[in-house]
Scaffold this active site. Structure first.
Site, PDB file in Angstrom:
ATOM      1  N   GLU A 172     -49.375  39.696  51.508  1.00 54.81           N
ATOM      2  CA  GLU A 172     -50.123  39.362  50.276  1.00 54.81           C
ATOM      3  C   GLU A 172     -49.644  38.084  49.586  1.00 54.81           C
ATOM      4  O   GLU A 172     -49.395  38.085  48.374  1.00 54.81           O
ATOM      5  CB  GLU A 172     -50.060  40.539  49.288  1.00 54.81           C
ATOM      6  CG  GLU A 172     -50.802  41.755  49.771  1.00 54.81           C
ATOM      7  CD  GLU A 172     -50.937  42.869  48.736  1.00 54.81           C
ATOM      8  OE1 GLU A 172     -50.284  42.802  47.675  1.00 54.81           O
ATOM      9  OE2 GLU A 172     -51.697  43.825  48.998  1.00 54.81           O
ATOM     10  N   GLU A 291     -53.540  47.829  54.668  1.00 52.98           N
ATOM     11  CA  GLU A 291     -53.244  48.659  53.488  1.00 52.98           C
ATOM     12  C   GLU A 291     -54.573  49.166  52.938  1.00 52.98           C
ATOM     13  O   GLU A 291     -55.429  48.357  52.548  1.00 52.98           O
ATOM     14  CB  GLU A 291     -52.511  47.869  52.400  1.00 52.98           C
ATOM     15  CG  GLU A 291     -51.077  47.571  52.745  1.00 52.98           C
ATOM     16  CD  GLU A 291     -50.288  46.948  51.593  1.00 52.98           C
ATOM     17  OE1 GLU A 291     -50.563  47.274  50.425  1.00 52.98           O
ATOM     18  OE2 GLU A 291     -49.417  46.115  51.887  1.00 52.98           O
TER      19      GLU A 291
END
Ligand code: AHR
Length: 501
Positions: A172, A291
């Site tokens: 991320e 995720e």
């Protein structure tokens, strides 16, 4: 209300990649310490692992567990977690403001994976570190011996290389919260350089570049295009992440959230195609949805504590307690992954134990399955083979996040020449749906299994004292008749329907 579902035995979308049934485990809260590892637990094994957790994980048949983060990896020194445990340093984890004791690292995690019948999918730190640390970690894990890093692994007791196949290039890094946050160009170049070096070690590795942290990011989807523009031919996957919530308490809107998910997948698939065409490349990049889960039940409370706490060790954090409503959304999400088996080749439920997880543990006590353990369990068990194209003709509704949402959500999997499994969710709040499922090409002969998850209370949960309140039961009301699957599915229910053809 009637719904007609049509599939053809031979109309295949794509082979389902088993790796879509993977999971994610981060050094966060009680996921590792107190989750998989609790040396003081009365039943702990010789390595300090909890056998009850291993059993629950093993039943999920997870191809991979992504590790060690998450946000955690962006300030992680993997070398701290190898070697004699009493010499490992305690460090501050700046991602979650906790203290990391490093009592579990790559070698312990590898031992745990072997016991849980799963494989390691590792992430390298491209936040606070970069190329050098990533190569050292790769060499430690995958080189047979005769070099400093590989001999260090051997000195730590592991002779054979781990041969880790899938590597995430950071986590991320579009997120301003990320340690070492970068622009798309900065990250894309770094991912390309690290990836190129890793591929010069072994060109058959699968490398995952970071996509956006979620589709609501201001930089989405330009981030994907810019990152892939830098590293397209080096990487094999781009990651997608999504966490759903029902803060509004709007049932029909909540269970429709798998529809924008399909748009998200489609947009990133289109971006991959665009960059591929731009580069005149033969290489194909796929989606790693590494995720995904529901995350909101404890979010506000967590937000009030962890950003200012005083660096505790493995405190309870992100311990969402899931309910029956979440089963319905997760059933639809897994259906979406099956229907997009052509582009989604890896997916990891986030996370696995205690932290936004299908499995919970009590310190020194028992372990149990949260409600959403079950749809994952059934998809992983029966969702392997070929995804079939499904046409649904039935009632729909409009809601905030999507229009024309079918009340019936369904995916179909041809497990082998003579077995087809349907995963069915009736989203309708109060009406049963009358199903008529036709299989052209090779009609169904007999119903071999019908399992259902239903509960009158959308808020029903599984807890330490009532661990099976939401659990599967034998289904009724579905039969094979005149070469079709017919019957009724009650409102707000999840079903696994298997037939022999
Ligand atoms: O899974 C919890 C966190 O969510 C992860 O650490 C991060 O990658 C994401 O924002």
């Amino acid at each position: 209300m009637k719904v007609r579902v049509s599939v053809h035995h031979d109309f295949r979308i794509a082979a389902i990649d088993d790796r879509i049934y993977s999971a994610f485990l981060e050094h966060l809260g009680r996921a590792v310490y107190g989750g998989i590892y609790e040396p003081d637990h009365p039943d702990a094994d010789e390595d300090g692992f909890r056998p009850d957790v291993i059993d629950l994980v093993r039943s999920l048949k997870l191809p991979y567990v992504r590790y060690p983060g998450g946000n955690f990896v962006s300030n992680y020194h993997w070398e701290d977690g190898v070697g004699p445990k009493d010499q490992r340093p305690v460090r501050l984890d700046y991602a979650w403001r906790t203290r990391e004791t490093n009592q579990v690292g790559i070698d312990e995690f590898a031992r745990w994976c072997a016991k849980a019948d799963t494989g390691m999918m590792l992430a390298v730190n491209l936040g606070s570190r970069g190329l050098d640390a990533a190569l050292a970690c790769l060499e430690y894990c995958n080189h047979p011996g005769g070099t400093a890093w590989s001999d260090l692994r051997r000195a730590h007791g592991r002779q054979d290389p781990y041969d880790v196949r899938v590597w995430c290039l950071g986590n991320e890094l579009d997120g301003p919260w990320q340690i070492g946050h970068k622009t798309a160009r900065e990250y894309g170049r770094l991912a390309n350089e690290v990836g190129r070096a890793m591929k010069s070690f072994d060109k058959s590795l699968d490398l995952v570049a970071c996509g956006s942290s979620h589709s609501g990011m201001a930089t989405y989807p330009a981030w994907e295009a810019e990152v892939l523009d830098e590293c397209y031919d080096t990487v094999d996957f781009i990651s997608l992440h999504t966490y759903w919530d029902n803060f509004e308490g709007d049932y029909l809107n909540y269970v429709a959230k798998s529809v924008p998910l399909e748009r998200y997948i489609q947009t990133v698939a289109g971006t991959i195609d665009y960059i591929r065409a731009k580069k005149r490349s033969d290489h194909k990049v796929y989606i790693s949805f590494d995720e995904w889960n529901v995350w909101y039940h404890n979010r506000k409370e967590d937000q009030e504590t962890w950003p200012s706490w005083d660096w505790p060790v493995a405190p309870p954090l992100l311990e969402d307690v899931y309910n029956f409503e979440d089963v319905l959304l997760i059933g639809c999400v897994l259906n979406a992954f099956i229907r997009r088996a052509d582009v989604v080749k890896i997916a990891c439920i986030a996370q696995l134990v205690n932290v936004i997880a299908p499995i919970m543990t009590e310190q020194g006590g028992s372990a149990w399955r949260q409600t959403l353990y079950w749809p994952l369990y059934y998809s992983s068990l029966y969702g392997r083979g070929d995804a079939l194209a499904v046409a649904v003709d039935g009632p729909t509704y409009n809601t905030k996040v999507a229009e024309d949402v079918p009340y019936l959500d369904v995916s179909a999997v041809r497990n082998d020449e003579n077995t087809i499994t349907f995963f069915v969710v009736n989203r309708h709040p109060d009406e049963a749906l009358d199903l008529d499922i036709g299989i052209a090409g090779l009609p169904p002969r007999e119903l071999t299994e019908h399992t259902t998850i239903a509960n009158d209370d959308l808020r029903a949960t599984n807890t330490v004292s009532a661990p099976d309140r939401v659990s599967p039961t034998k289904g009724t009301g579905i039969a094979v008749e005149d070469g079709a699957i017919r019957g009724s599915v009650p409102p707000r229910s999840y079903h696994v329907i298997r037939v022999a053809t």
